[in-house]
Design an enzyme around this catalytic site. Structure first.
Site, PDB file in Angstrom:
ATOM      1  N   LYS A 154       0.800  -1.231   0.000  1.00  0.00           N
ATOM      2  CA  LYS A 154       0.000   0.000   0.000  1.00  0.00           C
ATOM      3  C   LYS A 154       0.826   1.270   0.000  1.00  0.00           C
ATOM      4  CE  LYS A 154      -0.849   0.264   4.970  1.00  0.00           C
ATOM      5  NZ  LYS A 154      -1.862   0.448   5.994  1.00  0.00           N
TER       6      LYS A 154
ATOM      7  N   GLU B 122      20.454  -9.587  23.538  1.00  0.00           N
ATOM      8  CA  GLU B 122      19.251  -8.823  23.898  1.00  0.00           C
ATOM      9  C   GLU B 122      18.545  -9.526  25.041  1.00  0.00           C
ATOM     10  OE1 GLU B 122      16.933  -8.021  20.370  1.00  0.00           O
ATOM     11  OE2 GLU B 122      18.488  -6.752  19.527  1.00  0.00           O
TER      12      GLU B 122
ATOM     13  N   HIS C  38       7.650  -1.848  23.876  1.00  0.00           N
ATOM     14  CA  HIS C  38       9.110  -1.829  24.001  1.00  0.00           C
ATOM     15  C   HIS C  38       9.466  -0.916  25.168  1.00  0.00           C
ATOM     16  CE1 HIS C  38      13.333  -1.577  23.072  1.00  0.00           C
ATOM     17  NE2 HIS C  38      13.175  -2.501  22.132  1.00  0.00           N
TER      18      HIS C  38
ATOM     19  N   ARG D 206      11.162  -8.656  27.773  1.00  0.00           N
ATOM     20  CA  ARG D 206      10.647  -7.307  27.537  1.00  0.00           C
ATOM     21  C   ARG D 206       9.410  -6.946  28.355  1.00  0.00           C
ATOM     22  NH1 ARG D 206      10.977  -6.437  21.254  1.00  0.00           N
ATOM     23  NH2 ARG D 206      13.220  -6.400  21.530  1.00  0.00           N
TER      24      ARG D 206
ATOM     25  N   HIS E 213       4.953  -1.752  20.395  1.00  0.00           N
ATOM     26  CA  HIS E 213       6.045  -2.179  19.511  1.00  0.00           C
ATOM     27  C   HIS E 213       5.660  -3.339  18.599  1.00  0.00           C
ATOM     28  CE1 HIS E 213      10.159  -2.757  18.257  1.00  0.00           C
ATOM     29  NE2 HIS E 213      10.228  -3.968  18.766  1.00  0.00           N
TER      30      HIS E 213
ATOM     31  N   ARG F 115       6.878 -12.090  23.039  1.00  0.00           N
ATOM     32  CA  ARG F 115       7.901 -12.457  22.044  1.00  0.00           C
ATOM     33  C   ARG F 115       9.307 -12.196  22.568  1.00  0.00           C
ATOM     34  NH1 ARG F 115      10.758  -9.457  18.298  1.00  0.00           N
ATOM     35  NH2 ARG F 115       9.538  -7.589  18.735  1.00  0.00           N
TER      36      ARG F 115
END
Ligand code: SIN
Length: 498
Positions: free
Chosen positions: A35, A113, A228, A274, A335, A370
């Protein structure tokens, strides 16, 4: 309406969409509808990298364990195993395609991370997504079996006998068109624009979720909205992502008086998953009545920071902030959507002929939260599986009947309704929720949908249709949150006992 016929139709041009397109192009002609511009996607904005157990001290078993822990017991274990076992192969494929990752000598340089027990983040400085998208777009452009329509907004998925057989789209300069295909892939990315503050680009308007729901496809876990913990708190650059890789490089979170507050919340400190860090940041700001907390990177020298994080360093310099000298003011922002259109291990949705991959899909990999840098990986691995699964799909025996045009309202009304949606979602469906807030928001969202449907029709325009998609997806988020009876992963309702 003019009908175009391709073997495979792809909606979206991020990593999932282009991976599927490149793989499916071996089996037939592919059409990609996007798009915006082809490079405009969540993928291009990804900073951190791609998780893969390619280091000497690592194994897929450890990657699997970390993913399951982050997912808080709600991951589909088969999906996770499929993901982590295929990760090294996915990285090799990207390298063959021309993606440039950072190396340390002859080995891939691996970052760290939150939630990872090993260094396993394959990256290109702090702009991994942009580099991966660059390589994918170049490969797509040189593939004569793939046709890309830019500024092509999909208005409806078409079915016959319960099978998805194509889509209608409005294409800038060409008007409405029908696309018929043997298989259709939804790869439309996320839905961050239902919130006031998000790291997502403006194209993240939940289009795939709404299209799938319109067909009655199964959608799950939308309440698991990932925030986040560290996005820039600044009036001119609000929600700019400050990658978790900075905490992986030893960054510490401090409150307004300089206390390293993660000691009060989790023994894994800044590298906890997270959901844990975002809740701690939110709690700390509430406790002290502050607008932000701070990320302290002053333990690293300027040379290291500009080498490892050149893009972030440059952005912060533009607002007069030198990371080696000053703390970075940060706040959480929306996020990533961990839920989505339910798929099996081969990307099949509950509607025959319709596949989904990337953020729009719910493969079962993420569970309730996640793990960092598993998103690009999931997009790659499951798009490859979907391309392989769809190669044997056949054209439906019928011809397509044009459907009614979708109801479009004026842009001015759309802007007003979207702002109302963003206000209520931000106030009540963020990191910490309450029963009253969720009920109130469900009423508000349903009210806005009714209002949208009762407003006079206007000529086609993309913004209102995106707003309607956001509303439909937001309703799923709120309903999911109301149905979830215990606090787990990213869902935290202060009125629940657990
Ligand atoms: C980040 O760089 O912090 C984001 C990585 C991710 O979302 O997995």
């Amino acid at each position: 309406m003019h009908t175009e016929r391709f073997d495979f139709l792809v909606i979206g041009s991020g990593l999932a969409g282009l991976t599927y397109a490149l793989k499916a192009s071996q089996f037939g002609r592919v059409c990609v509808l996007t798009k915006g511009e082809v490079t405009e996607s969540n993928t291009s904005w990804a900073q951190g990298g791609i998780a893969a157990a390619v280091g000497e001290a690592d194994s897929w078993e450890l990657h699997e364990r970390d993913t399951l822990i982050a997912g808080a017991g709600l991951c589909d274990e088969n999906a996770v195993r499929h993901l982590v076992q295929h990760a090294p192969e996915a990285i090799r494929w990207l390298i063959q395609l021309g993606a440039q990752f950072d190396f340390s000598g002859s080995d891939l340089a691996l970052g760290r991370e939150g939630g990872h027990s090993r260094n396993r983040i394959v990256h290109h400085a702090d702009a991994t997504g942009a580099e991966v998208e660059r390589a994918m777009v170049a490969a797509t452009r040189s593939n004569s079996n793939i046709v890309v329509f830019q500024h092509a907004f999909v208005t409806k998925l078409l079915t016959s006998g319960g099978r998805c057989i194509g889509a209608t789209a409005e294409i800038d300069g060409l008007g409405p068109k029908v696309f018929e295909a043997r298989a259709v892939l939804l790869a439309t990315g996320g839905c961050g624009r239902m919130y006031q503050h998000t790291t997502n680009p403006r194209v993240a308007t939940a289009d795939g979720i709404a299209l799938a729901l319109d067909l009655g496809a199964n959608v799950q876990n939308m309440e698991f909205m990932q925030f986040h913990p560290t996005t820039l708190y600044h009036p001119q650059m609000r929600s700019f992502l400050i990658s978790e890789a900075l905490r992986g490089a030893g960054g510490t979170l401090r409150n307004h008086i300089g206390r390293r507050f993660m000691y009060d919340y989790d023994p894994r400190l800044e590298l906890a998953p997270r959901d844990v860090v975002a809740r701690a940041v939110e709690e700390e700001m509430k406790k002290h009545g502050t607008w932000c907390v701070y990320l302290d990177m002053t333990h690293l020298k300027r040379e290291t920071l500009t080498h490892e994080f050149p893009m972030i360093y440059e952005k912060l310099k533009q607002i007069g902030l030198e990371m080696e000298k000053e703390w970075i003011p940060v706040v959480p922002a929306q996020h990533y959507s961990c839920g989505g259109v339910v798929t099996d291990l081969e990307g099949r949705t509950s509607i025959p002929g319709l596949y989904a991959a990337g953020e729009v899909a719910s493969t079962g990999v993420h569970g309730a939260n996640r793990l960092a840098s598993n998103s690009l990986l999931e997009a790659l691995v499951f798009a490859v599986a979907a391309a392989d699964a769809s190669k044997n799909d056949q054209f439906a025996a019928i011809s397509i009947v044009a459907s009614d045009p979708v109801h479009c309202i004026s842009e001015a009304e759309s802007i007003r309704l979207r702002r109302a949606l963003q206000r209520t979602m931000t106030a009540n469906v963020g990191i910490v929720r309450s029963l009253d807030g969720l009920r109130d928001t469900l009423g508000v969202v349903n009210g806005i949908i009714e209002e949208y449907d009762s407003l006079p029709s206007s000529p086609y325009s993309q913004h209102p249709l995106e707003t309607r998609n956001l509303l439909i997806a937001a309703r799923s988020v709120v309903e999911g949150a109301l149905h979830r009876k215990s606090n787990i992963g990213l869902h935290f309702n202060q009125d629940l006992v657990t």
